[in-house]
Design a protein around this motif. Structure first.
Motif, PDB file in Angstrom:
ATOM      1  N   LEU A 179      10.220  -1.562   0.772  1.00 19.83           N
ATOM      2  CA  LEU A 179       9.230  -0.241  -0.225  1.00 19.83           C
ATOM      3  C   LEU A 179       8.147  -0.857  -0.407  1.00 19.83           C
ATOM      4  N   GLU A 180       7.527  -2.193  -0.111  1.00 17.83           N
ATOM      5  CA  GLU A 180       6.934  -2.884   0.175  1.00 17.83           C
ATOM      6  C   GLU A 180       6.354  -2.566   1.828  1.00 17.83           C
TER       7      GLU A 180
ATOM      8  N   THR B 183       6.659  -0.271   2.797  1.00 11.84           N
ATOM      9  CA  THR B 183       6.359   1.080   2.750  1.00 11.84           C
ATOM     10  C   THR B 183       5.252   1.271   1.909  1.00 11.84           C
ATOM     11  N   ARG B 184       5.173   1.397   1.399  1.00  9.98           N
ATOM     12  CA  ARG B 184       3.474   1.454   0.483  1.00  9.98           C
ATOM     13  C   ARG B 184       2.366   0.732   1.132  1.00  9.98           C
ATOM     14  N   GLN B 185       2.192  -0.258   1.964  1.00  5.22           N
ATOM     15  CA  GLN B 185       1.396  -0.993   3.051  1.00  5.22           C
ATOM     16  C   GLN B 185       0.877  -0.368   3.833  1.00  5.22           C
TER      17      GLN B 185
ATOM     18  N   ILE C 161       2.009   3.353   3.367  1.00  8.72           N
ATOM     19  CA  ILE C 161       0.566   4.549   3.160  1.00  8.72           C
ATOM     20  C   ILE C 161      -0.855   4.097   2.431  1.00  8.72           C
ATOM     21  N   LYS C 162      -0.931   2.402   2.349  1.00 10.62           N
ATOM     22  CA  LYS C 162      -2.050   2.723   1.755  1.00 10.62           C
ATOM     23  C   LYS C 162      -3.569   2.046   2.746  1.00 10.62           C
TER      24      LYS C 162
ATOM     25  N   GLU D 173      11.062   6.385  -4.182  1.00 12.81           N
ATOM     26  CA  GLU D 173       9.465   6.524  -4.874  1.00 12.81           C
ATOM     27  C   GLU D 173       8.884   7.003  -4.236  1.00 12.81           C
ATOM     28  N   LEU D 174       9.305   7.408  -2.901  1.00 13.22           N
ATOM     29  CA  LEU D 174       7.989   8.881  -2.462  1.00 13.22           C
ATOM     30  C   LEU D 174       8.269  10.353  -2.462  1.00 13.22           C
TER      31      LEU D 174
END
Length: 120
Positions: free
Chosen positions: A57-58, A60-62, A64-65, A90-91
């Motif tokens: 998740l971390e 993936t978030r990065q 996308i960020k 989450e997405l």
């Protein structure tokens, strides 16, 4: 063309990743091994243990960020339905529920649930 997050970049995943590429999709590969065999044919790489939902998740978030987009997530040749379900949840992507992913990986819980539903 879609951006597909693939969990697992070992040699067993190579043919599946190749097929995704043949369909003209981009592959975001997630694997702990920065030298994973599938990395050479992937478009992007996230270094994370696919068995650690928080790391995936971390990463993936990065991604996308940093401007990336993920349109789908799947595991190839790995037993990581929990991580797949977490990312999809989450997405807002289609996937099995997290509860189903847990049942798929915990044999005792799976058997208890099947019994509860009257399935032999």
């Amino acid at each position: 063309m879609a951006n597909i997050l693939v969990l697992g970049g070992g040699i067993e995943s190579f043919e599946g990743v190749e097929h995704i590429k043949e369909l003209s999709h981009k592959v975001i590969l997630c694997d702990m091994n920065e030298y994973a065999p599938c990395r050479s044919i992937s478009d992007f790489f996230i270094k994370a243990s696919i068995y650690n939902e928080s790391e995936v998740l971390e990463g993936t978030r990065q991604f996308i960020k940093d401007g990336g987009q993920i349109d789908g997530v799947l595991a190839i040749a790995t037993d990581t339905p929990r991580s797949v379900a977490r990312v999809a949840e989450e997405l807002g992507l289609p996937s099995v529920s997290y509860e189903t992913a847990v049942l798929a990986t915990d044999k005792l819980m799976m058997k208890q649930q099947l019994k509860k539903k009257g399935i032999k």
